[in-house]
Design a protein around this motif. Structure first.
Motif, PDB file in Angstrom:
ATOM      1  N   HIS A  50       0.841  -1.092   0.016  1.00 21.38           N
ATOM      2  CA  HIS A  50      -0.057   0.095  -0.050  1.00 21.38           C
ATOM      3  C   HIS A  50       0.975   1.140  -0.138  1.00 21.38           C
ATOM      4  O   HIS A  50       2.107   0.998   0.342  1.00 21.38           O
ATOM      5  N   CYS A  99      -4.282   5.996  -1.263  1.00 21.00           N
ATOM      6  CA  CYS A  99      -3.199   4.887  -1.430  1.00 21.00           C
ATOM      7  C   CYS A  99      -2.683   4.817  -2.868  1.00 21.00           C
ATOM      8  O   CYS A  99      -3.530   4.843  -4.048  1.00 21.00           O
ATOM      9  N   TRP A 149      -0.054   2.926  -4.305  1.00 21.04           N
ATOM     10  CA  TRP A 149       0.525   1.676  -4.699  1.00 21.04           C
ATOM     11  C   TRP A 149      -0.467   0.914  -5.006  1.00 21.04           C
ATOM     12  O   TRP A 149      -1.360   0.396  -4.042  1.00 21.04           O
ATOM     13  N   PHE A 150      -0.810   0.402  -6.522  1.00 19.99           N
ATOM     14  CA  PHE A 150      -2.055  -0.460  -6.704  1.00 19.99           C
ATOM     15  C   PHE A 150      -1.961  -1.433  -6.203  1.00 19.99           C
ATOM     16  O   PHE A 150      -1.153  -2.377  -6.225  1.00 19.99           O
ATOM     17  N   CYS A 151      -3.078  -1.807  -5.283  1.00 22.50           N
ATOM     18  CA  CYS A 151      -3.345  -3.038  -4.384  1.00 22.50           C
ATOM     19  C   CYS A 151      -4.450  -3.781  -4.485  1.00 22.50           C
ATOM     20  O   CYS A 151      -4.704  -4.932  -3.928  1.00 22.50           O
ATOM     21  N   HIS A 156      -8.957  -0.099  -5.288  1.00 28.03           N
ATOM     22  CA  HIS A 156      -7.444   0.735  -4.865  1.00 28.03           C
ATOM     23  C   HIS A 156      -7.980   2.123  -5.079  1.00 28.03           C
ATOM     24  O   HIS A 156      -7.547   3.273  -4.034  1.00 28.03           O
ATOM     25  N   MET A 213      -9.345   3.388  -1.831  1.00 23.99           N
ATOM     26  CA  MET A 213      -8.564   3.426  -0.361  1.00 23.99           C
ATOM     27  C   MET A 213      -8.031   4.802  -0.200  1.00 23.99           C
ATOM     28  O   MET A 213      -7.011   5.234  -0.784  1.00 23.99           O
TER      29      MET A 213
HETATM   30 CU1  CUA Z   1      -3.705   0.101  -1.090  1.00 26.64          CU
HETATM   31 CU2  CUA Z   1      -3.518   0.653  -3.145  1.00 26.64          CU
END
Ligand code: CUA
Ligand code: K7E
Ligand code: CA
Length: 634
Positions: free
Chosen positions: A579, A614, A616-618, A622, A625
């Protein structure tokens, strides 16, 4: 594609395309460059094409397949380290070190700023020489060390997590350039050279008569375990590159400015400069016996290694020497002549006699001085007794045989040059697989070329550089890959993939974020479960967890002017679910990988509503987030 092959064929047949390109090197000596393939018969077009195809198959790594080697590249004045897979030359990762990195938050997070210490105020760096820690002359895969020429620093990278965990600024010197590691019995010292000669003290008190002031630079040893400077050695002249031997006794460094000049013409005045050799046990004994001084506020023991000292020896070599390389059989220090077409081979076995004053002339340790071509900068080795030297001005790599060079120097009629290969163009370092260890395997050679000229699609006035991959496993060197790079990898090191063992997710007890864990403990916060805001005067600490795709806290309140520290613990356990945390319009961004705790501190200086998200692609959600910081006006 077929066009390119035809051009390569033409080069091989001696119709060198760069003949029409003109000289790049300021010296104008390019016209003197020798033929392409000394000693090698010109191949037929068919057998050349077959050989190239064979080599290309070797570097073709199928999608999903893994490379055999890790390569660690310095990032030059971008300040970072890059990790490549070899032989595919695919870039795997970047490790920010002496730079600020928007993606990971290096230079922004509290954890990274603790590592950077006082030097966190610098936003630039200049990393040249990456080297892997060793035990008994073999890469042990624990650490990678690297210098910062720009701000006189040395950094350590933990290879299990590929993050920088320690950094030190070397005191009382300017510009740490050459860096190499003690190889035997293990890497206890990181040897590093202060390049520029400065007055001592350098506090402005002696500016009226600078020529009369005491002026010098120092050779430095950093303790690899504590990353504190262990000792400094005053030298004559200046210091360029360095390397250590396989006995643990000697380190050596090149000096290009024996003249102690302040300008170019002055630095080229002498026909010979020198290699200075350091006797490490004697230096340790001198310090133990209390024969040292300290400089200014620094507590580092300083010994005097200038001419006449028992701690050093000065070996004259031609001319403005640059690279200093130890052969993997432990027999030679090789100084690369730069302004001389020669390299000087120093026989390490004779250094005991030199230090015991048994030789009349220090030049007696120079066992050969083969002439290789124009602008020799750096030398690397295979496991079959051959060396590979970059010729900057000739834009070539020359393969030569160590023992034949010695025989020729003694007067025997023997050809020591095996092959000269054109590279594109103006190579600095080159590096063969495992070459700085006893395990040198003679398979791959990377040549780091400073100019790419016409090799790639044009991208404006600033050109890519060109890291070329050469197959050296056979009799003949074969160029198999062009790798464009951004400013300016000086050097790289290749380790076998089995020598590097990385963690897939963080351990909760990792020392990298131990200080943040300790801060949470003081606040009575359990990082793995608690989502809490703690106020401490105008300091606010926001502790939250993250689990894809949500933060543990989606709204918190602070007052304008508060100093806010956001601490996030990523409770995801699945590899790859990293993340991020980005507070919009606040210059705040960081990475939180699985099981990691990261924190970042900023001032809430604008009242109103501020979203965080967020970055960072999670997860499929995403984008969702997110959370909000509500800042009440003061
Ligand atoms: Cu957590 Cu993107
Ligand atoms: Cu030759 Cu800094 Cu190693 Cu550059 S140095 S090339
Ligand atoms: Ca010189």
């Amino acid at each position: 594609m077929s066009d390119r092959k035809t051009e390569r064929d033409d080069e091989k047949l001696g119709l060198s395309r760069r003949g029409f390109l003109g000289a790049t090197a300021a010296t104008g000596l390019t016209a003197l460059a020798g033929a392409t393939a000394l000693g090698g018969a010109v191949m037929s077009r068919e057998s050349w094409a077959a050989a190239v195809k064979d080599a290309q198959q070797k570097i073709h790594i199928e999608p999903g397949e893994l490379d055999e080697y890790y390569g660690f590249w310095s990032g030059g004045h971008s300040g970072e380290v890059r990790v490549l897979g070899v032989p595919s030359m695919r870039e795997l990762m970047r490790i920010p070190v002496f730079n600020v990195d928007s993606a990971t938050g290096w230079g922004l997070t509290d954890e990274s700023r603790r590592v950077l210490g006082d030097s966190a105020r610098f936003l630039n760096g200049d990393s040249h020489h990456p080297h892997i820690s060793m035990t008994d002359g073999r890469y042990d895969g624990k650490y990678l060390f690297i210098n910062d020429k720009a701000n006189s620093r040395v950094a350590r990278i933990r290879l299990d997590i590929m993050k920088c965990d320690k950094m030190v600024t070397v005191p009382n010197v300017q510009a740490i350039h050459g860096l190499r590691l003690q190889k035997v019995p293990r890497t206890q010292y990181v040897f590093c050279n202060g390049e520029f000669v400065i007055p001592h003290p350098n506090d402005g008190s002696n500016l009226k008569n600078l020529d009369a002031a005491e002026r010098y630079t120092m050779f430095n040893a950093v303790n690899a375990d504590t990353m504190e400077v262990a000792f400094q050695v005053i030298v004559d002249g200046n210091l360029d590159n360095t390397d250590a031997d396989y006995s643990g006794k000697y380190a050596a460094a090149t000096c290009y400015n024996s003249e102690k000049a302040n300008d170019l013409a002055g630095m080229m005045r002498n026909e010979r400069d020198w290699v200075v050799v350091f006797n490490i046990p004697r230096i340790e004994a001198a310090i133990k016996a209390g024969h040292f001084k300290t400089l200014g506020d620094s507590k580092v023991p300083v010994v005097d290694g200038r001419a006449g000292s028992e701690l050093t020896r000065y070996i004259p070599v031609p001319k403005n020497p640059h690279g200093l390389n130890t052969s993997p059989d432990g027999r030679f220090f090789i100084a690369n002549g730069k302004l001389s077409p020669t390299v000087s081979m120093i026989e390490i076995a004779r250094l005991d006699d030199l230090f015991d004053n048994k030789l009349k002339d220090p030049r007696e340790v120079v066992i050969a001085e083969p002439e290789l071509g124009l602008g020799p900068l750096h030398t690397t080795f295979d496991n079959r007794g051959n060396a590979y030297t970059t010729l900057f001005i000739d834009s070539q790599v020359v393969k030569w045989n160590l023992d034949d060079a010695i025989r020729a120097y003694k007067g025997e009629k023997v050809a020591y040059i095996r092959q000269k290969l054109d590279v594109q163009y103006q190579p600095g370092h080159n590096h063969a697989s495992l070459t700085e260890s006893r395990d040198a395997d003679g398979k791959w050679l990377v040549v780091l070329c400073k100019f790419s000229k016409d090799r790639f699609l044009p991208v404006g006035p600033l050109h890519a550089e060109n890291d070329q991959l050469i197959d050296i496993s056979g009799e003949e060197m074969r160029l198999v890959h062009d790798g464009p790079t951004f400013a300016e990898p000086h050097d790289c090191i290749l380790a076998h993939r089995d020598q590097i063992r990385t963690k897939k997710i963080w351990s909760r007890d990792d020392p990298f974020f131990a200080d943040t864990v300790a801060m949470a403990a003081k606040d009575g916060v359990k990082l793995e479960t608690d989502n809490k805001v703690i106020r401490d005067g105008n300091k606010v600490r926001v502790y939250m967890t993250s689990t894809a795709p949500t933060y543990g806290i989606t709204e918190f309140n602070v007052k304008q002017g508060d100093q806010v520290t956001v601490v996030i613990t990523n409770m995801d356990m699945i590899e790859d679910v990293t993340h991020g945390f980005c507070m919009v319009n606040h210059g705040v961004s960081m990475e939180i990988s699985p099981q990691q705790t990261s924190s970042i501190t900023f001032t809430a200086d604008k009242p109103g509503v501020h979203w965080y998200y967020c970055n960072w692609f999670c997860h499929a959600l995403h984008m969702e987030m997110v959370g909000r910081m509500i800042v009440e006006p003061a």
